[in-house]
Scaffold this motif. Structure first.
Motif, PDB file in Angstrom:
ATOM      1  N   HIS A 171       0.819  -1.200   0.000  1.00  0.00           N
ATOM      2  CA  HIS A 171       0.000   0.000   0.000  1.00  0.00           C
ATOM      3  C   HIS A 171       0.859   1.259   0.000  1.00  0.00           C
ATOM      4  O   HIS A 171       0.872   2.012  -0.963  1.00  0.00           O
ATOM      5  CB  HIS A 171      -0.942  -0.013   1.208  1.00  0.00           C
ATOM      6  N   MET A 172       1.609   1.492   1.067  1.00  0.00           N
ATOM      7  CA  MET A 172       2.348   2.734   1.184  1.00  0.00           C
ATOM      8  C   MET A 172       3.705   2.492   1.827  1.00  0.00           C
ATOM      9  O   MET A 172       3.820   1.765   2.815  1.00  0.00           O
ATOM     10  CB  MET A 172       1.555   3.727   2.031  1.00  0.00           C
ATOM     11  N   GLU A 173       4.730   3.097   1.242  1.00  0.00           N
ATOM     12  CA  GLU A 173       6.087   2.966   1.761  1.00  0.00           C
ATOM     13  C   GLU A 173       6.658   4.364   2.009  1.00  0.00           C
ATOM     14  O   GLU A 173       6.664   5.205   1.108  1.00  0.00           O
ATOM     15  CB  GLU A 173       6.953   2.224   0.741  1.00  0.00           C
ATOM     16  N   TYR A 174       7.102   4.612   3.232  1.00  0.00           N
ATOM     17  CA  TYR A 174       7.720   5.897   3.558  1.00  0.00           C
ATOM     18  C   TYR A 174       9.172   5.864   3.101  1.00  0.00           C
ATOM     19  O   TYR A 174       9.971   5.054   3.574  1.00  0.00           O
ATOM     20  CB  TYR A 174       7.621   6.176   5.054  1.00  0.00           C
ATOM     21  N   VAL A 175       9.509   6.754   2.169  1.00  0.00           N
ATOM     22  CA  VAL A 175      10.832   6.755   1.546  1.00  0.00           C
ATOM     23  C   VAL A 175      11.756   7.778   2.196  1.00  0.00           C
ATOM     24  O   VAL A 175      12.945   7.532   2.390  1.00  0.00           O
ATOM     25  CB  VAL A 175      10.710   7.041   0.034  1.00  0.00           C
ATOM     26  N   HIS A 176      11.203   8.940   2.554  1.00  0.00           N
ATOM     27  CA  HIS A 176      12.030  10.024   3.092  1.00  0.00           C
ATOM     28  C   HIS A 176      11.186  10.918   3.988  1.00  0.00           C
ATOM     29  O   HIS A 176      10.118  11.373   3.577  1.00  0.00           O
ATOM     30  CB  HIS A 176      12.623  10.849   1.943  1.00  0.00           C
ATOM     31  N   GLN A 177      11.657  11.156   5.203  1.00  0.00           N
ATOM     32  CA  GLN A 177      10.977  12.062   6.126  1.00  0.00           C
ATOM     33  C   GLN A 177      11.549  13.468   5.966  1.00  0.00           C
ATOM     34  O   GLN A 177      12.776  13.657   6.017  1.00  0.00           O
ATOM     35  CB  GLN A 177      11.156  11.588   7.569  1.00  0.00           C
ATOM     36  N   ARG A 178      10.662  14.454   5.787  1.00  0.00           N
ATOM     37  CA  ARG A 178      11.105  15.829   5.594  1.00  0.00           C
ATOM     38  C   ARG A 178      11.058  16.659   6.877  1.00  0.00           C
ATOM     39  O   ARG A 178      11.489  17.811   6.885  1.00  0.00           O
ATOM     40  CB  ARG A 178      10.243  16.508   4.514  1.00  0.00           C
ATOM     41  N   GLY A 179      10.521  16.103   7.954  1.00  0.00           N
ATOM     42  CA  GLY A 179      10.485  16.828   9.209  1.00  0.00           C
ATOM     43  C   GLY A 179       9.186  17.589   9.409  1.00  0.00           C
ATOM     44  O   GLY A 179       8.214  17.402   8.671  1.00  0.00           O
ATOM     45  N   HIS A 180       9.163  18.450  10.433  1.00  0.00           N
ATOM     46  CA  HIS A 180       7.940  19.169  10.775  1.00  0.00           C
ATOM     47  C   HIS A 180       8.123  20.675  10.583  1.00  0.00           C
ATOM     48  O   HIS A 180       9.248  21.196  10.591  1.00  0.00           O
ATOM     49  CB  HIS A 180       7.523  18.847  12.217  1.00  0.00           C
ATOM     50  N   PHE A 181       6.993  21.364  10.411  1.00  0.00           N
ATOM     51  CA  PHE A 181       6.992  22.790  10.085  1.00  0.00           C
ATOM     52  C   PHE A 181       5.853  23.489  10.823  1.00  0.00           C
ATOM     53  O   PHE A 181       4.789  22.908  11.028  1.00  0.00           O
ATOM     54  CB  PHE A 181       6.784  22.992   8.574  1.00  0.00           C
ATOM     55  N   PRO A 182       6.026  24.765  11.184  1.00  0.00           N
ATOM     56  CA  PRO A 182       4.951  25.513  11.841  1.00  0.00           C
ATOM     57  C   PRO A 182       3.871  25.976  10.873  1.00  0.00           C
ATOM     58  O   PRO A 182       2.755  26.303  11.287  1.00  0.00           O
ATOM     59  CB  PRO A 182       5.680  26.698  12.474  1.00  0.00           C
TER      60      PRO A 182
END
Length: 223
Positions: A171-182
């Motif tokens: 179904h879904m594969e996380y390839v790259h985390q970009r982090g969090h933003f305000p």
């Protein structure tokens, strides 16, 4: 720092009248966890997931625009969840990841030319001094038509896409985390989309004229 995640921004317009009204109506519970969970389900199932309705203008990406149109793709729906949380006094921010989506419509695959979706959006909510990921993108009706496991959120653990669907297919594969933003990093997102998904933007008007749910149903009919 907490005030940063409680304040309205240009796109997380938690001070918008319709956002405030939605938060008042759907924020229920005896503590922050229960109230955050109630808002999650209200956004997840109250608005249709529709990647055919992409609009990278500032107006199109505002949280309040999801309420106005009744639908949104993952990024605006995550923005709306952050906005209604902030409107209810619950700190929230936005997170992004690049995901490989193994279940998409043929129209989407042809339009973006890939199964890699950059800047998939989710919400991070502060509950009892811990940040939890919540992904309100796929509404329950869509999950049932796609044969997906709906994402539940209990405010005690992260709610992120399942690796497999009900039938055991990828179904879904996380390839790259970009982090969090305000706030929504719209300029970065738009630049990446223009580079990697030019057809998605160039053909936005034609895409909006198509019916995402109809495509889903047609492609998931038994052989």
């Amino acid at each position: 720092m907490t005030n940063t995640y409680l304040s309205p921004t240009a796109l997380i317009d938690s001070d918008h009248a319709e956002v405030l009204a939605f938060a008042r109506e759907h924020c229920r519970g005896n503590d922050v966890r229960e109230r955050a969970v109630s808002l999650y389900y209200a956004v997840r199932d109250g608005f249709r997931y529709d990647p055919y309705r992409i609009d990278l203008s500032e107006t199109g990406m505002k949280a309040s625009s999801v309420i106005a149109t009744g639908s949104g793709w993952c990024v605006p729906k995550a923005t709306l969840l952050a906005a209604v949380c902030r409107a209810a006094g619950i700190p929230a921010r936005l997170g992004y990841a690049d995901v490989r989506n193994h279940l998409s419509t043929e129209r989407m695959r042809q339009t973006i030319g890939s199964d890699l979706y950059r800047w998939h959006g989710y919400t991070e909510i502060l509950i009892d001094d811990a940040w939890y990921k919540a992904t309100p993108a796929f509404n329950l009706a869509l999950c049932e038509r796609f044969g997906l496991l709906p994402l539940e959120f209990d405010g005690r653990s992260d709610s992120i896409y399942h690796a497999f669907d009900r039938s055991g297919n990828k179904h879904m594969e996380y390839v790259h985390q970009r982090g969090h933003f305000p706030d929504v990093p719209l300029s970065q997102m738009a630049a990446d989309f223009h580079t990697h998904y030019p057809l998605w933007l160039e053909q936005a008007e034609q895409l909006r004229a198509a019916d995402f749910l109809a495509d889903v149903e047609r492609e998931n009919q038994p052989a």
